[in-house]
Enzyme design. Structure first.
Site: not given
Length: 201
Positions: A124, A87
């Site tokens: 993460e 993105r």
């Protein structure tokens, strides 16, 4: 005498407004509050995913977001924008166009032809690697602002920073749409300035 042909009729596309005075949003923060789609338990249980796709699809929201990121990048003294896969490509390209400078697509591993410079990182959720071309771009002395959609643990931006420095350039700032607070991402970015448009608490 040859008869004149009637002028060719052309279809007119939709009117695109770029003047910031007509946007219904007074700031990027307001636009994000209205247009971000919150998706619980994605990509794994317990995670609230903030989807920016509706923001990018709304011309007025996109306009104000890009203008604020571009202003920050201008103040940082950017010679080039680095857009992170994926993105960051969309957002970074618009920022670069607004500033009249180039965009560097920082790709995930295996997407660029060799030779490349590779940097591995962890997020993460997983581990991965980013790459930039080792040839064809003169990075020497280049001042780069890294643009991305989300700052979480900071692994992606740290890897991109190391790539730029290994290539011979320098990262002079970071411009991010959304920061996930509490994951320590900004603490990993060093002394370069960081602009965040909104926070996810």
């Amino acid at each position: 005498m040859r008869p004149r042909r009637p002028p060719k009729q052309t279809k007119r596309g939709p009117t695109v407004h770029t003047d910031s005075t007509i946007t219904p949003y007074s700031s990027a923060r307001e636009a994000l509050a209205h247009r971000i789609r919150k998706v619980p338990d994605f990509p794994e249980p317990g995670v609230l995913f903030e989807d920016l796709t509706p923001v990018l699809a709304d011309g007025a929201a996109l306009n104000v977001v890009i203008r604020e990121l571009a202003q920050a990048s201008r103040e940082f003294g950017a010679d080039m924008i680095g857009g992170l896969d994926a993105r960051g490509f969309l957002i970074g390209s618009a920022v670069a166009y607004e500033l009249g400078i180039g965009i560097l697509a920082i790709r995930k591993k295996g997407k660029l032809p060799p030779p490349v410079i590779t940097e591995e990182y962890t997020t993460e959720y997983s581990s991965a690697a980013l790459e930039v071309p080792a040839e064809g771009i003169d990075f020497a002395g280049m001042k780069v602002v890294l643009v991305d959609d989300v700052l979480a643990t900071g692994g992606t931006l740290v890897a991109a920073t190391e790539l730029i420095e290994r290539a011979g350039g320098s990262v002079v700032g970071y411009a991010v749409v959304l920061e996930v607070d509490g994951l320590g991402g900004r603490d990993r970015l060093g002394d370069a300035p960081l602009v965040v448009l909104e926070h996810n608490n």
